[in-house]
Design a protein around this motif. Structure first.
Motif, PDB file in Angstrom:
ATOM      1  N   GLY A   1      36.031  38.031  30.763  1.00 38.88           N
ATOM      2  CA  GLY A   1      35.377  39.225  30.121  1.00 38.88           C
ATOM      3  C   GLY A   1      33.808  38.701  30.268  1.00 38.88           C
ATOM      4  O   GLY A   1      32.706  39.610  30.691  1.00 38.88           O
ATOM      5  N   GLU A   2      33.787  37.532  30.369  1.00 37.40           N
ATOM      6  CA  GLU A   2      32.112  37.326  30.895  1.00 37.40           C
ATOM      7  C   GLU A   2      31.806  36.917  31.803  1.00 37.40           C
ATOM      8  O   GLU A   2      30.499  37.598  32.556  1.00 37.40           O
ATOM      9  N   PHE A   3      32.768  37.586  32.592  1.00 37.98           N
ATOM     10  CA  PHE A   3      32.518  37.342  34.789  1.00 37.98           C
ATOM     11  C   PHE A   3      32.296  39.104  34.494  1.00 37.98           C
ATOM     12  O   PHE A   3      31.417  39.151  35.929  1.00 37.98           O
ATOM     13  N   VAL A   4      33.278  40.379  33.927  1.00 35.39           N
ATOM     14  CA  VAL A   4      32.929  41.184  33.819  1.00 35.39           C
ATOM     15  C   VAL A   4      31.098  41.300  33.091  1.00 35.39           C
ATOM     16  O   VAL A   4      30.532  42.783  34.148  1.00 35.39           O
ATOM     17  N   TRP A   5      30.482  40.865  32.889  1.00 36.07           N
ATOM     18  CA  TRP A   5      29.238  40.874  32.030  1.00 36.07           C
ATOM     19  C   TRP A   5      28.533  40.706  33.258  1.00 36.07           C
ATOM     20  O   TRP A   5      27.555  40.963  33.568  1.00 36.07           O
TER      21      TRP A   5
ATOM     22  N   GLU B   1      34.968  31.241  37.471  1.00 33.54           N
ATOM     23  CA  GLU B   1      34.946  31.671  38.685  1.00 33.54           C
ATOM     24  C   GLU B   1      37.002  31.504  38.789  1.00 33.54           C
ATOM     25  O   GLU B   1      36.758  32.792  39.438  1.00 33.54           O
ATOM     26  N   GLU B   2      37.233  31.029  38.627  1.00 35.72           N
ATOM     27  CA  GLU B   2      38.681  31.972  38.712  1.00 35.72           C
ATOM     28  C   GLU B   2      38.426  32.955  38.247  1.00 35.72           C
ATOM     29  O   GLU B   2      39.710  33.515  39.225  1.00 35.72           O
ATOM     30  N   SER B   3      38.430  33.846  37.904  1.00 31.41           N
ATOM     31  CA  SER B   3      38.332  35.330  36.968  1.00 31.41           C
ATOM     32  C   SER B   3      38.090  35.870  37.542  1.00 31.41           C
ATOM     33  O   SER B   3      38.707  36.509  38.838  1.00 31.41           O
ATOM     34  N   CYS B   4      37.208  35.259  38.767  1.00 31.74           N
ATOM     35  CA  CYS B   4      36.229  36.125  39.638  1.00 31.74           C
ATOM     36  C   CYS B   4      37.116  36.248  40.547  1.00 31.74           C
ATOM     37  O   CYS B   4      37.597  36.716  41.074  1.00 31.74           O
TER      38      CYS B   4
ATOM     39  N   ILE C   1      39.808  45.362  35.117  1.00 32.93           N
ATOM     40  CA  ILE C   1      39.757  43.522  36.344  1.00 32.93           C
ATOM     41  C   ILE C   1      40.362  42.984  35.297  1.00 32.93           C
ATOM     42  O   ILE C   1      41.195  42.710  36.231  1.00 32.93           O
ATOM     43  N   CYS C   2      40.077  42.910  34.168  1.00 36.14           N
ATOM     44  CA  CYS C   2      40.788  41.751  33.121  1.00 36.14           C
ATOM     45  C   CYS C   2      42.212  42.030  33.126  1.00 36.14           C
ATOM     46  O   CYS C   2      43.105  40.850  32.622  1.00 36.14           O
ATOM     47  N   ASN C   3      42.796  43.148  33.194  1.00 37.84           N
ATOM     48  CA  ASN C   3      44.015  43.702  32.452  1.00 37.84           C
ATOM     49  C   ASN C   3      44.295  44.132  33.214  1.00 37.84           C
ATOM     50  O   ASN C   3      46.093  43.757  34.157  1.00 37.84           O
ATOM     51  N   GLU C   4      44.502  44.253  34.809  1.00 36.76           N
ATOM     52  CA  GLU C   4      45.067  44.918  36.377  1.00 36.76           C
ATOM     53  C   GLU C   4      45.110  44.098  37.242  1.00 36.76           C
ATOM     54  O   GLU C   4      45.899  43.646  38.191  1.00 36.76           O
TER      55      GLU C   4
END
Length: 297
Positions: free
Chosen positions: A170-174, A213-216, A258-261
């Motif tokens: 969620g922070e990456f999306v922001w 960064e991992e999420s990104c 982004i975060c679910n799919e």
């Protein structure tokens, strides 16, 4: 961190010229909102670091004249893609504060001077200390706070350590939305270039960006496979470009896909093997993007 920045920029109170730092001889006077001046300052520090690193690759000695650097940094990519106030703020900040901007990142023999009202600084080499992302982060925070570009609350932003995967995504999306908000006009090609560079910028927004960064990387790895197949017709690119204004206004959700799919960070079903697979994909993508990315964020 980023949600607070968005709330701050929304409360746009005009920052009069009298509140800006003293204007050097020949420097254009400007009026920006507090939020615009703060954003321009952060982007300027990023640009200066990139410029200084490029300079030391061609010569061990740096001779940086405020007006000259302002022309080279603020009137070239990525600033040419940004909204106009970024270039205005960048030129003002660099022309009047070149010494404070670059003095800490020069390794040895640092000298600063003023000739005919123009600031310049010289020295040898790029300081090894400032190859640390955390110190670059601190330099950005300290410089923009002392300059008066950003409010005191800005200094405390981005210091939390985020360990939970869904929150990190969620922070990456922001972060992605804040970086995209710099853009004057978003095209499919420009968005593709931004996405290939975005993960490298997170260390400038967070003191400890590990999980973010991992999420990104997880998202970009998944997206990039589709991009290699479809190019600028890729679905995510066109969804973002077509809905850019609603996304920026919080009226269109890109966080859920982004975060679910893509990353599965907020999905109940997450594969433990995904991490190792993503690392291999990331390494392969980084080799490819060096030749394919035409612009930097």
């Amino acid at each position: 961190f980023v949600s607070a920045m968005l709330q701050h920029s929304a409360a746009a109170v005009v920052l009069g010229v009298a509140l800006l730092p003293p204007v050097a001889h020949g420097v254009e006077k400007i009026e920006l909102t507090q939020g615009q001046y703060c954003k321009a300052c952060v982007a300027t520090v990023e640009g200066i670091f990139e410029y200084a690193k490029r300079q030391t690759k061609t010569s061990p000695k740096m001779d940086l004249v405020g007006d000259v650097v302002a022309e080279k940094v603020c009137k070239s990519a990525p600033f040419t893609y940004y909204k106009d106030f970024f270039q205005k703020g960048c030129r003002h900040i660099v022309s009047t504060n070149i010494t404070k901007l670059v003095r800490p990142i020069i390794s040895t023999e640092v000298k600063d001077s003023e000739i005919h009202g123009v600031n310049q600084v010289s020295g040898k080499g790029f300081s090894n200390i400032f190859q640390s992302d955390s110190l670059i982060f601190e330099h950005s925070k300290t410089f923009c706070k002392e300059l008066g570009a950003c409010p005191d609350t800005f200094y405390d932003m981005g210091r939390d350590t985020i360990r939970e995967s869904c929150r990190a995504c969620g922070e990456f999306v922001w972060d992605l939305k804040v970086l995209l908000a710099r853009e004057k006009k978003l095209t499919p090609q420009r968005l593709a270039d931004v996405l290939q560079m975005v993960c490298e910028k997170l260390a400038l927004l967070h003191l400890r960006p590990g999980k973010i960064e991992e999420s990104c990387e997880a998202f970009v790895d998944q997206w990039y496979e589709s991009y290699l197949e479809y190019g600028n017709e890729e679905q995510f690119i066109n969804t973002v470009v077509d809905n850019f204004d609603p996304i920026m206004l919080g009226q269109y959700d890109i966080g859920t896909p982004i975060c679910n799919e893509y990353t599965k960070a907020c999905s109940r079903k997450k594969s433990k093997k995904k991490g190792k697979k993503n690392k291999k994909k990331t390494a392969a993508r980084k080799k490819t993007k060096k030749s394919s990315a035409k612009t930097e964020l």
